[in-house]
Design an enzyme around this catalytic site. Structure first.
Site, PDB file in Angstrom:
ATOM      1  N   ASP A   1       8.713  -3.208  -1.037  1.00  0.00           N
ATOM      2  CA  ASP A   1       7.885  -3.692  -1.550  1.00  0.00           C
ATOM      3  C   ASP A   1       7.149  -4.846  -2.426  1.00  0.00           C
ATOM      4  O   ASP A   1       8.142  -5.569  -2.250  1.00  0.00           O
ATOM      5  CB  ASP A   1       7.905  -2.305  -2.638  1.00  0.00           C
ATOM      6  CG  ASP A   1       7.156  -1.624  -2.930  1.00  0.00           C
ATOM      7  OD1 ASP A   1       5.781  -2.319  -2.928  1.00  0.00           O
ATOM      8  OD2 ASP A   1       7.059  -0.322  -3.356  1.00  0.00           O
TER       9      ASP A   1
ATOM     10  N   GLU B   1      -2.600   9.073 -13.715  1.00  0.00           N
ATOM     11  CA  GLU B   1      -1.823   8.703 -12.945  1.00  0.00           C
ATOM     12  C   GLU B   1      -1.697   8.408 -11.955  1.00  0.00           C
ATOM     13  O   GLU B   1      -3.074   7.828 -10.721  1.00  0.00           O
ATOM     14  CB  GLU B   1      -1.743  10.516 -12.662  1.00  0.00           C
ATOM     15  CG  GLU B   1      -2.525  10.844 -12.265  1.00  0.00           C
ATOM     16  CD  GLU B   1      -2.776  12.073 -10.959  1.00  0.00           C
ATOM     17  OE1 GLU B   1      -1.375  12.440 -11.803  1.00  0.00           O
ATOM     18  OE2 GLU B   1      -3.256  12.927 -10.834  1.00  0.00           O
TER      19      GLU B   1
END
Length: 739
Positions: free
Chosen positions: A273, A476
């Site tokens: 990542d 979110e």
């Protein structure tokens, strides 16, 4: 090498894509398309210096002109459409909405369209010579198959929900649709992320150490990754930011060496990542410097770094921490992907190299975006059959922060379409309907000019009220991209309750005693208890993509009969949730939660009704045999409709540690009024297995209960009154499976 060959190879590098080098192919094996792939890769690696090799192991891989290696940026995203491109593209519903379709076939079709658009963007970038730019490449870091174990996790809407089987089926469809079916070339390269125990908290992801039992690891967190590797042949895997049991996931003996490489024999590439290797130094503090961090990550199997720590690999070789041969192992995997994408072959031989820009937002893609948006939306409540709306509702008040919000419905990691239709715009196109619109508030606060005390007075003359609320991907989402308002932190939610201001607005409007519909747009479960008790009709619309408004209008006015099912449990209260940081599955999701719920996994209403009958399966069977289960489903209403036939197993009688129940099959069926179909499921011995406390997968003697219906059988009785069940006795010796 003669001057002609050098000039041809230099031209290839500058253009950013390989062309047909007929003379060079006579001399250079790696350009000879008639040779085996491994031979070509080995030949190219043998011609590279150590510095050149290392330059190809970060997401920004600058070209090597004298070898014909073009500029390339590995970083691209396509969770629900080509993301963040400068081109206008088709935007499908957010993955959590795609999961709510329970329709892998339509997701597969959508993924193929996304791949076509990704190829078109790349092909255009090749012509422009800008393939070093982010979001132009063919390596898409999609799908996200982490398990949505807790509704507070901000990135949960990037996933396919809380169930390992549903996640696997949808993930497989996505990967196969993206990668195509050509035996030699990938249409685009898919990547399963984030391997493997990763689901928040977002603000702590660079320092957090997740722990999980062997049981939870092999029953919940690994199955989707396993099936994407083994069944979908996913070409990439992304390791996660956090640690697991003390080791960073991108330097994990367990995940990368044992599970992925040794046990699963994964032959694709692993990417970190972005800046996860940097976390070795400053987040987890497991390594003293970039030299040791880069060497350790590569030795564990992280082939590509999204970041820049791998620039230290040369010094790591000098220090004796890693050898050039060990670097070659990762480099070969990376080059294999690029060869399979056709970057070193003549475009005439690559079936996807000439996909034109005209596929972007073409009519079939727009129609598919609308079709799958319709299927994604879940009818949660419909008292007195308020929906579909009749023509007597001539004047409609449309209220709420998501009534006219293009940003919300596009989700995150999204592209930008030319035509993004909101609910307000869709309702304004309805003939004979007058729409009065007012947001009244944002998601958590009243607008400055809002007069809550006299709000109801403004809408005394309307026939119907539609409140479009919920939350937003700006609240979110990923750490750094979302959060900050009350009830949200660093992308995560601190409460699952619908923001209080929205409930208060609806309470004021309810004083009018007008029919009211609540449309909830969110990427996660919302505890809307007052609304469930007091508003007659509720639709969960997720983040529906570019066609969200049109899909909602089609459902509201009955042009489409809703068929979506919840891929997550809707809990009643924050008190129902274990601590967010706890990765144990105890009392989480439909498989283990023992309390009451607002709406259960697998639930969703229709404008028609369905009856299940004649669940048939053998009363006993021998371990090692397959199990055939059939059930009849009939449309007993007056409208054509679709239902999702769901098959669950329970091993509680054999293993106390097993889930209450577990989804093992599902099928979406379309039925005319009065029509009846027999749905048949076949289960292998492995399907009948359970995971024990040690993480072993076994099929053991004892009784397994089979359930069939259109909702999970662990739901409260008011939802499961029509669930059918049958015990099956397994006989024979225990059979173990290893993966």
């Amino acid at each position: 090498m003669n001057r002609t060959i050098c000039m041809r190879l230099l031209l290839c590098g500058l253009m950013g894509a390989a062309t047909h080098f007929s003379h060079a192919q006579d001399t250079l094996p790696y350009l000879n398309t008639g040779l085996p792939l491994n031979v070509r890769i080995d030949d190219l690696v043998s011609r590279m210096t150590l510095e050149e090799k290392i330059s190809q192991m970060t997401h920004t891989s600058k070209g090597i002109p004298h070898l014909g290696i073009p500029d390339y940026n590995w970083w691209n995203e396509c969770l629900h459409g080509v993301a963040r491109s400068t081109e206008k593209v088709t935007v499908f519903p957010q993955p959590i909405g795609l999961a709510a379709t329970f329709n892998p076939e339509e997701l597969f079709k959508s993924a193929g369209m996304i791949a076509d658009e990704g190829r078109a963007v790349y092909n255009a970038s090749v012509k422009k010579g800008n393939t070093l730019q982010r979001y132009t490449g063919l390596t898409f870091w999609t799908p996200n198959v982490n398990i949505f174990r807790d509704p507070r996790w901000g990135r949960g809407h990037e996933t396919y929900g809380e169930d390992p089987y549903l996640t696997s089926e949808m993930g497989i469809a996505m990967v196969k649709g993206l990668q195509g079916d050509d035996p030699r070339y990938l249409k685009v390269s898919a990547c399963a992320k984030h391997f493997a125990v990763h689901s928040g908290p977002e603000p702590q992801r660079h320092t957090f150490n997740a722990t999980a039992s062997e049981h939870d690891l092999y029953e919940t967190y690994l199955p989707a990754f396993y099936r994407l590797v083994k069944e979908a042949k996913v070409s990439g895997v992304m390791c996660a930011y956090n640690r697991f049991n003390g080791q960073p996931c991108c330097g994990s003996n367990l995940f990368l060496r044992k599970v992925l490489l040794h046990d699963w024999q994964f032959d694709g590439y692993v990417t970190s990542d972005c800046w996860a290797i940097t976390d070795f130094l400053y987040g987890h503090k497991t390594h003293p410097d970039s030299i040791s961090a880069s060497a350790d990550a590569v030795l564990h199997g992280t082939d590509l770094e999204c970041g820049d720590v791998y620039r230290s690999l040369g010094k790591a070789v000098e220090a004796g921490l890693i050898t050039e041969d060990q670097i070659d192992i990762s480099l070969r995997k990376l080059l294999k992907i690029r060869f399979r994408l056709g970057m070193f072959d003549p475009p005439s031989q690559v079936p996807y190299a000439n996909i034109p820009q005209s596929v972007l937002e073409c009519r079939p893609h727009q129609e598919q975006a609308l079709k799958i948006a319709r299927q994604s939306m879940v009818l949660l409540k419909n008292d007195r059959n308020l929906l579909p709306l009749s023509h007597k509702y001539r004047k409609i008040a449309l209220i709420g922060p998501n009534a006219y919000n293009e940003t919300t419905q596009l989700g995150n990691y999204n592209g930008i379409p030319s035509n993004n239709v909101t609910l307000l715009e869709a309702l304004q196109q309805e003939k004979g309907i007058e729409v009065v619109y007012d947001a009244v508030s944002d998601f958590t606060r009243l607008n400055k000019d809002a007069d809550l005390e006299h709000l109801a007075d403004r809408y005394k003359d309307v026939d119907l009220i539609i409140y479009a609320g919920g939350i937003s991907p700006l609240l979110e989402g990923e750490e750094g991209d979302a959060g900050g308002a009350e009830g949200f932190i660093g992308g995560d939610r601190t409460t699952i309750q619908l923001p209080a201001v929205q409930t208060e607005v609806m309470k004021r409007l309810s004083r009018l005693n007008k029919p009211m519909v609540f449309v909830c747009m969110s990427g996660s479960a919302i505890a809307c208890n007052w609304e469930s008790e007091n508003i007659p009709a509720i639709i969960q619309a997720w983040y529906g993509g570019q066609a969200a408004g049109m899909a909602l209008a089609d459902i509201l006015f009955g042009r489409y009969n809703p068929s979506g099912k919840l891929p997550v449990t809707f809990y009643r209260s924050d008190a129902d949730l274990p601590p967010f940081e706890d990765y144990s599955m105890s009392n989480r999701t439909y498989r283990y939660f023992k309390g009451d719920v607002l709406y259960p996994f697998g639930y969703g209403l229709s404008y028609t009704s369905f009856k299940y009958s004649k669940l048939q399966c053998p009363q006993e069977m021998q371990i090692g045999d397959s199990l055939t289960v059939s059930v009849e489903v009939k449309n007993t209403g007056k409208r054509t409709g679709e239902d999702v036939v769901q098959l669950y197993l329970s091993h509680k009688a054999i293993a106390p540690e097993a889930p209450i129940c577990q989804l093992v099959r599902f099928q979406k069926v379309a039925l005319q009024p009065g029509e009846q179909k027999t749905v048949v499921f076949k289960l292998s011995t492995h399907d009948l297995a359970y995971v024990d406390d040690c993480g072993n997968t076994n099929t053991a003697p004892g009784t397994v209960t089979v359930y069939a219906g259109n909702v999970c059988p662990s739901a409260p009785e008011r939802f499961t009154s029509r669930i059918l069940s049958s015990p099956v006795k397994l006989k024979g010796e225990t059979k173990c499976f290893f993966y």
